[in-house]
Scaffold this motif. Structure first.
Motif, PDB file in Angstrom:
ATOM      1  N   ARG A 128       1.011  -0.855   0.251  1.00  0.00           N
ATOM      2  CA  ARG A 128      -0.047   0.146  -0.328  1.00  0.00           C
ATOM      3  C   ARG A 128       0.990   1.196   0.378  1.00  0.00           C
ATOM      4  N   GLY A 129       0.518   2.369  -0.617  1.00  0.00           N
ATOM      5  CA  GLY A 129       1.063   2.950  -1.368  1.00  0.00           C
ATOM      6  C   GLY A 129       2.476   3.630  -1.481  1.00  0.00           C
ATOM      7  N   ASN A 130       3.135   2.076  -2.217  1.00  0.00           N
ATOM      8  CA  ASN A 130       4.134   2.041  -2.633  1.00  0.00           C
ATOM      9  C   ASN A 130       4.326   1.674  -4.300  1.00  0.00           C
ATOM     10  N   VAL A 131       4.086   3.126  -4.953  1.00  0.00           N
ATOM     11  CA  VAL A 131       3.858   3.359  -6.231  1.00  0.00           C
ATOM     12  C   VAL A 131       4.602   2.631  -7.183  1.00  0.00           C
ATOM     13  N   LYS A 132       5.929   2.273  -6.906  1.00  0.00           N
ATOM     14  CA  LYS A 132       6.492   1.935  -7.817  1.00  0.00           C
ATOM     15  C   LYS A 132       5.602   0.185  -7.817  1.00  0.00           C
TER      16      LYS A 132
END
Lengths: 149, 161
Positions: A128-132
């Motif tokens: 979650r929140g790790n765009v990559k």
């Protein structure tokens, strides 16, 4: 700063209601801000996005408007509640390959739209929140379903 | 202009965009300190995180510190930063031995932005998906996008990790 009326008409592809030379009298950043707002008004009047029938073109225009108006925001709810973003969600499943191709080229905050349209969320909690990583997961999801290649 | 190259042209456009959006910024009171990146936002950057997007969204898509309420309220943001050791303080002045952050709210009291103080006393802010900037005062980025600084928090200085 001079604002080239002729290039504005060419880009928008319709006759401007005021003479070219009036555009060229604006100066400074305030002038440019006013002319950009006026240009947007003209575009909305003469080429409303709601009349755009080709999905890829409609998506592109909505995306550009959304990006321009949310560029400095951090609040995901404000980003996702933007009217243009909501209209992209409203395009339904036809927007999914367009969004996936977009994030393949330029990662961005499209996950809310993908989740809303597809009803799925293949991203596990640790990402979650790790765009990559979220981008990789969604692209893998799209390839497994033959939506993109 | 053509001789300046694409990079320089983008830099000029980027600064114009920033100065249009934040009218109190001008070339003498801020500088761009990183390239644009969608990987993190201002809320994460204020906590010294540069690889996650922090936000308490109700879709559970983005990261939010475990233990902090997943709400878009100032109290939830205070709690989130408290988990990193921050406590509320009453002024944004530079204090030796401490690092400070400021949480901005809009006119509805909803959090919009966070900035972190640098050892020089200036502040660093990540502008959405755009660049980080270093700006002299908190009020330099106040306005229609971020509202105003509502809460200042501090913790003992940490080494950057």
């Amino acid at each position: 700063m001079r604002y080239a009326g002729a290039s504005v008409q060419k880009r928008l592809n319709y006759p401007l209601p005021i003479p070219f030379e009036w555009y060229d009298t604006t100066v400074g950043t305030e002038g440019r801000t006013v002319m950009q707002a006026y240009e947007k008004l003209l575009e909305d009047f003469f080429r409303p996005i709601s009349r755009e029938l080709v999905p890829a073109v409609r998506f592109k225009r909505l995306k550009e408007r959304w990006e321009a108006e949310t560029v400095f925001l951090s609040s995901v709810s404000e980003i996702a509640m933007h009217p243009a973003y909501q209209q992209i969600i409203g395009m339904g499943t036809v927007a999914v390959p367009l969004i996936l191709r977009e994030i393949a080229a330029k990662p961005g905050q499209w996950f809310w739209a993908l989740k809303s349209i597809t009803g799925e969320n293949p991203v596990t909690p640790e990402y979650r929140g790790n765009v990559k990583e979220m981008t990789k997961v969604w692209l893998k999801w799209g390839k497994e379903r033959g939506i993109i290649y | 202009m053509a001789q300046m190259g694409k990079g320089a042209w983008y830099y000029i456009l980027s600064r114009q965009l920033i100065e249009n959006a934040f009218p109190l910024l001008n070339p003498t009171n801020y500088q761009v300190t990183s390239p644009a990146s969608p990987d993190y936002n201002c809320i994460a950057w204020a906590a010294r995180v540069a690889d996650l997007w922090w936000w308490p969204d109700n879709q559970y898509i983005y990261h939010w510190p475990p233990g902090a309420p997943r709400e878009e309220t100032i109290n939830a943001f205070i709690e989130a930063y408290s988990l990193s050791g921050y406590i509320i303080c009453d002024n944004p002045d530079c204090e030796k031995g401490f690092e400070k952050i400021a949480i901005f709210v809009n006119t509805h009291g909803k959090p919009t932005h966070a900035a972190r103080q640098l050892p020089s006393g200036h502040w660093t802010s990540k502008l959405g998906e755009q660049e980080d900037i270093e700006h002299a005062k908190l009020d330099d980025i106040a306005g229609q996008y971020y509202g105003t600084a509502a809460v200042i928090m501090k913790r003992p200085n940490q080494a950057f990790q």
